[in-house]
Design a protein around this motif. Structure first.
Motif, PDB file in Angstrom:
ATOM      1  N   ILE A 124       0.725  -1.398  -0.018  1.00 26.85           N
ATOM      2  CA  ILE A 124      -0.158  -0.029   0.101  1.00 26.85           C
ATOM      3  C   ILE A 124       1.012   1.101   0.088  1.00 26.85           C
ATOM      4  CG2 ILE A 124      -1.680   1.387   1.380  1.00 26.85           C
ATOM      5  CD1 ILE A 124      -2.695  -1.206   2.381  1.00 26.85           C
ATOM      6  N   VAL A 125       2.013   1.297   0.961  1.00 25.52           N
ATOM      7  CA  VAL A 125       2.699   2.520   1.048  1.00 25.52           C
ATOM      8  C   VAL A 125       4.085   2.235   1.381  1.00 25.52           C
ATOM      9  CG1 VAL A 125       2.015   2.530   3.445  1.00 25.52           C
ATOM     10  CG2 VAL A 125       2.701   4.680   2.284  1.00 25.52           C
ATOM     11  N   GLU A 126       5.187   3.031   1.063  1.00 29.02           N
ATOM     12  CA  GLU A 126       6.492   2.913   1.136  1.00 29.02           C
ATOM     13  C   GLU A 126       6.758   3.792   2.631  1.00 29.02           C
ATOM     14  OE1 GLU A 126      10.100   1.154   0.891  1.00 29.02           O
ATOM     15  OE2 GLU A 126       8.213   0.903  -0.267  1.00 29.02           O
ATOM     16  N   ILE A 127       6.890   3.053   3.672  1.00 30.80           N
ATOM     17  CA  ILE A 127       7.370   3.784   4.878  1.00 30.80           C
ATOM     18  C   ILE A 127       8.606   3.891   5.117  1.00 30.80           C
ATOM     19  CG2 ILE A 127       6.887   3.734   7.273  1.00 30.80           C
ATOM     20  CD1 ILE A 127       4.190   1.956   6.714  1.00 30.80           C
ATOM     21  N   ASN A 128       9.021   5.231   5.693  1.00 27.67           N
ATOM     22  CA  ASN A 128      10.381   5.457   6.443  1.00 27.67           C
ATOM     23  C   ASN A 128      10.056   5.935   7.893  1.00 27.67           C
ATOM     24  OD1 ASN A 128      11.617   5.336   3.669  1.00 27.67           O
ATOM     25  ND2 ASN A 128      10.920   7.111   3.161  1.00 27.67           N
ATOM     26  N   ILE A 129      11.077   5.638   8.503  1.00 24.93           N
ATOM     27  CA  ILE A 129      10.880   5.953  10.092  1.00 24.93           C
ATOM     28  C   ILE A 129      12.053   6.734  10.580  1.00 24.93           C
ATOM     29  CG2 ILE A 129      10.907   4.670  12.034  1.00 24.93           C
ATOM     30  CD1 ILE A 129       9.885   2.270  10.849  1.00 24.93           C
ATOM     31  N   GLU A 130      11.697   7.602  11.386  1.00 23.31           N
ATOM     32  CA  GLU A 130      12.637   8.585  11.764  1.00 23.31           C
ATOM     33  C   GLU A 130      12.343   8.818  13.416  1.00 23.31           C
ATOM     34  OE1 GLU A 130      13.626  11.374   7.911  1.00 23.31           O
ATOM     35  OE2 GLU A 130      12.499  12.187   9.656  1.00 23.31           O
ATOM     36  N   SER A 131      13.201   9.279  14.133  1.00 20.63           N
ATOM     37  CA  SER A 131      12.922   9.641  15.696  1.00 20.63           C
ATOM     38  C   SER A 131      13.782  10.965  15.868  1.00 20.63           C
ATOM     39  CB  SER A 131      13.356   8.293  16.415  1.00 20.63           C
ATOM     40  OG  SER A 131      14.909   8.182  16.372  1.00 20.63           O
ATOM     41  N   GLN A 132      13.516  11.424  17.073  1.00 18.55           N
ATOM     42  CA  GLN A 132      14.222  12.407  17.584  1.00 18.55           C
ATOM     43  C   GLN A 132      13.796  12.731  19.000  1.00 18.55           C
ATOM     44  OE1 GLN A 132      13.188  15.943  15.637  1.00 18.55           O
ATOM     45  NE2 GLN A 132      10.970  15.889  15.553  1.00 18.55           N
ATOM     46  N   VAL A 133      14.450  13.391  19.780  1.00 16.18           N
ATOM     47  CA  VAL A 133      14.261  13.785  21.075  1.00 16.18           C
ATOM     48  C   VAL A 133      14.349  15.357  21.109  1.00 16.18           C
ATOM     49  CG1 VAL A 133      14.901  13.680  23.734  1.00 16.18           C
ATOM     50  CG2 VAL A 133      15.412  11.700  22.115  1.00 16.18           C
ATOM     51  N   LEU A 134      13.446  15.872  21.787  1.00 19.18           N
ATOM     52  CA  LEU A 134      13.370  17.624  21.771  1.00 19.18           C
ATOM     53  C   LEU A 134      13.139  17.877  23.323  1.00 19.18           C
ATOM     54  CD1 LEU A 134      10.697  18.002  18.727  1.00 19.18           C
ATOM     55  CD2 LEU A 134      13.328  18.219  18.738  1.00 19.18           C
ATOM     56  N   TYR A 135      13.695  19.143  23.588  1.00 20.60           N
ATOM     57  CA  TYR A 135      13.668  19.501  25.026  1.00 20.60           C
ATOM     58  C   TYR A 135      12.796  20.928  24.820  1.00 20.60           C
ATOM     59  CZ  TYR A 135      17.518  16.268  24.981  1.00 20.60           C
ATOM     60  OH  TYR A 135      18.142  15.083  24.750  1.00 20.60           O
ATOM     61  N   HIS A 136      12.504  21.388  25.977  1.00 19.30           N
ATOM     62  CA  HIS A 136      11.659  22.494  26.045  1.00 19.30           C
ATOM     63  C   HIS A 136      10.340  22.833  25.447  1.00 19.30           C
ATOM     64  CE1 HIS A 136      14.779  24.430  28.628  1.00 19.30           C
ATOM     65  NE2 HIS A 136      15.767  23.912  27.776  1.00 19.30           N
ATOM     66  N   THR A 137       9.737  21.606  25.398  1.00 17.46           N
ATOM     67  CA  THR A 137       8.403  21.731  24.847  1.00 17.46           C
ATOM     68  C   THR A 137       7.172  21.741  25.658  1.00 17.46           C
ATOM     69  OG1 THR A 137       8.557  19.092  24.654  1.00 17.46           O
ATOM     70  CG2 THR A 137       9.533  20.113  22.780  1.00 17.46           C
ATOM     71  N   PRO A 138       6.749  22.814  26.129  1.00 23.69           N
ATOM     72  CA  PRO A 138       5.504  22.931  26.708  1.00 23.69           C
ATOM     73  C   PRO A 138       4.207  22.794  26.054  1.00 23.69           C
ATOM     74  CG  PRO A 138       6.562  25.046  26.623  1.00 23.69           C
ATOM     75  CD  PRO A 138       7.252  23.929  25.892  1.00 23.69           C
ATOM     76  N   LYS A 139       3.059  22.280  26.408  1.00 25.23           N
ATOM     77  CA  LYS A 139       2.032  22.135  25.768  1.00 25.23           C
ATOM     78  C   LYS A 139       1.104  23.578  25.664  1.00 25.23           C
ATOM     79  CE  LYS A 139      -0.411  20.576  29.912  1.00 25.23           C
ATOM     80  NZ  LYS A 139      -1.308  21.658  30.159  1.00 25.23           N
ATOM     81  N   SER A 140       0.264  23.720  24.879  1.00 23.61           N
ATOM     82  CA  SER A 140      -0.566  24.916  24.819  1.00 23.61           C
ATOM     83  C   SER A 140      -1.872  24.922  25.478  1.00 23.61           C
ATOM     84  CB  SER A 140      -0.907  25.151  23.213  1.00 23.61           C
ATOM     85  OG  SER A 140       0.388  25.295  22.533  1.00 23.61           O
ATOM     86  N   SER A 141      -2.421  23.780  25.641  1.00 25.30           N
ATOM     87  CA  SER A 141      -3.520  23.835  26.530  1.00 25.30           C
ATOM     88  C   SER A 141      -3.316  23.976  27.950  1.00 25.30           C
ATOM     89  CB  SER A 141      -4.369  22.347  26.200  1.00 25.30           C
ATOM     90  OG  SER A 141      -3.458  21.332  26.538  1.00 25.30           O
ATOM     91  N   PHE A 142      -4.507  23.976  28.929  1.00 23.04           N
ATOM     92  CA  PHE A 142      -4.316  24.069  30.257  1.00 23.04           C
ATOM     93  C   PHE A 142      -5.091  22.813  30.805  1.00 23.04           C
ATOM     94  CE2 PHE A 142      -4.160  28.507  28.871  1.00 23.04           C
ATOM     95  CZ  PHE A 142      -3.250  28.849  29.481  1.00 23.04           C
TER      96      PHE A 142
END
Length: 554
Positions: free
Chosen positions: A311-329
């Motif tokens: 059906i689809v050709e899939i590629n996989i990536e990963s990363q780690v991020l910092y200082h990522t607060p959410k927008s909702s309360f």
């Protein structure tokens, strides 16, 4: 002598001509024009040189005229408009559908006689039952065959759909080995479940005397089995429901959103999808988590990638991020002892200003990127729970966003309201924690493709169990995705080709390059091939992206 000289004096010379006067030539017939600067008029025909010069100029113009017209004409590669119209007529008159087969096997415990009349009656009953149940739009004609096996003999109906069942290979005594092993035993006995290219689904009814009631087990291949003591009417009803509800519709009820219910598959127009997995640390001053995604993630996701490759050709990536607060309360709940995020705040949860997720280098211009985010809350909002509309808490603490991806709120093991003073400790998710997280993401990927994340035993009138595939998708679920994707591709291809043909016909001076014409012909050829495969029931060969080129030129 003097007198003679005086009488014969010499005549003086004539005076010079006055300026402006023209002397008359007695040998020319052109009168002199007095007081005018105009040239004299020609009284003789032009010479041969002038005629040759005029003819050469006219001939040069005539020779160069075709080149002039060729350089100013509009190039239009011919499009097969008649073939496109014929394809549209075929698809509109006969929508794409995939014929398949249903083979019912009755393993009876009593040594009765199995004759042709019994198998023919059961075949007619099952066919009548299928007409009463809702069928998916991608399912074509269903060929039904029946085999009745008992101690008294084995009999099959005349309309055998090539199930590959061999009498005596499986008995009721094999049930003691467990459902997972029995599933593989049936798979070895039935084979690949294909018949002349089309799919054949098998439901085995195993009659046992010691069983209380009935139970249904749906395997990870193209078969299911019913265990228990049941009469003929009940068994026929269960066979029809298993086939129509799961093998044909994936367990999607009427009114539910899912595959074939107006949902689109998250597949890019070039047939590629990038699965981007991100680990988000909301506040690194509290704690910082890392993961071993390259080792565990690829081991769990590679079978999924291989299963979805048609059906689809899939590629996989990963990363780690910092200082990522959410927008909702979120708000604090005393009863739960933590912070609660309601479903109404989910649309504002993703912080697009702080979450730099779109960093994929594998995604091309027409590829689709699905984001899967693990959000680790800060110490002041940990633990953070997701509250459902009915007031209960989410069991997975995760949610999806259609055509975007999914988010999992992960509370660390040492997360509590009193754990604020951790001073940025560095930790790593354990293998078990990462495995459980990826299992939730695989369930979200199933939802994004229109399937259920899991099946409950309450979906049927009788207790039902589903054998889980290590690929994340069972074979009968993949068949469903193949059929739906092939039909969607065909209709999308037809829409693109019709729009392009109509646009070219409406603009007579529109330039159509040869490359566009070749792409249209290739797309039309692929569409005709896919339609032919659909007629034969070959769903996996039809599920490829048949209109990538036509979508690119659109």
């Amino acid at each position: 002598m003097a007198e003679i000289a005086g009488d014969e004096a010499p005549t003086p010379p004539p005076p010079p001509p006055i300026s402006g006067e023209v002397s008359r030539d007695p040998y020319t017939s052109t009168p002199a024009s007095t007081g005018s600067n105009k040239p004299p008029l020609r009284t003789t025909k032009p010479g041969v040189k002038r005629l040759i010069l005029t003819a050469s100029v006219l001939l040069s113009f005539l020779v160069g005229l075709p080149f002039l017209l060729k350089s100013t004409e509009i190039h239009r590669s011919p499009l097969p408009s008649d073939a496109i119209t014929a394809l549209a007529h075929r698809l509109h008159s006969t929508p794409p559908s995939f014929p398949c087969g249903l083979h019912a096997v009755f393993l009876r415990s009593v040594p009765d006689r199995s004759d042709a009349s019994l198998t023919r009656r059961l075949e007619q009953s099952i066919s009548a039952q299928l007409h009463l149940l809702p069928a998916t739009s991608t399912a074509g004609n269903v060929s039904v065959s029946v085999t009745v096996e008992s101690a008294g003999g084995c009999s099959s109906s005349s309309s055998n759909v090539g199930s590959g069942w061999q009498c005596g290979t499986v008995t009721s005594a094999d049930l003691v080995i467990g459902d997972e092993v029995f599933d593989e035993l049936l798979h070895s006995a039935l084979g690949s479940g294909r018949w002349d290219g089309s799919m054949v689904y098998t439901v085995v009814v195993v009659e046992t005397d010691d069983a209380e009631g009935m139970r249904v087990v749906v395997g990870k291949h193209r078969h299911a089995w019913v265990v228990g003591k049941a009469d003929e009417v009940k068994a026929v009803s269960v066979i029809g429901k298993v086939f129509a509800k799961y093998f044909m519709n994936g367990g999607i009820e009427e009114g539910e959103a899912g595959i074939g219910k107006g949902e689109f598959m998250p597949v890019g127009s070039d047939g590629n999808v990038v699965l981007s997995f991100s680990l988000l640390n909301a506040d690194p001053s509290d704690w910082v988590y890392d993961w071993d995604f390259e080792k565990i993630g690829e081991r769990m996701l590679n079978p999924v990638v291989e299963a979805l490759r048609p059906i689809v050709e899939i590629n996989i990536e990963s990363q780690v991020l910092y200082h990522t607060p959410k927008s909702s309360f979120s708000y604090f709940d005393d009863k739960l002892g933590g912070n609660v995020l309601s479903m109404g705040d989910i649309p504002f949860f993703v912080n697009s200003n702080e979450w730099h997720l779109d960093t994929s280098i594998s995604a091309t211009g027409r590829s689709k990127v699905l984001q899967f985010v693990v959000y680790i809350p800060s110490a002041r909002e940990c633990p953070l729970y997701l509250q459902l509309p009915d007031g209960g808490l989410s069991k997975t603490n995760a949610f999806i966003s259609p055509m975007w991806g999914g988010v999992l709120i992960w509370n660390p093991p040492d997360c509590s309201l009193g754990s604020k003073r951790t001073h940025g400790t560095w930790k790593k998710m354990s293998s078990q924690e990462l495995t459980e997280t990826l299992e939730i993401f695989i369930g979200q990927l199933r939802q994004l493709f229109g399937l259920k994340p899991s099946y409950l035993s309450q979906d049927m009138d009788v207790p039902t169990k589903f054998v889980v595939s290590e690929k994340g998708f069972t074979e009968w679920e993949l068949d469903l995705l193949y059929r739906h994707h092939a039909c969607s591709n065909l209709l999308s291809c037809l829409t693109t080709l019709e729009s392009l043909s109509s646009l070219v016909c409406s603009l007579p001076r529109m330039i159509v390059m040869d490359e566009i014409g070749r792409q249209v012909e290739l797309s039309l050829e692929a569409a005709n091939l896919a339609q032919g495969n659909a007629t034969l029931g070959i769903s996996d060969s039809s599920a490829g992206n048949i209109c990538n080129k036509s979508q690119g030129i659109g």
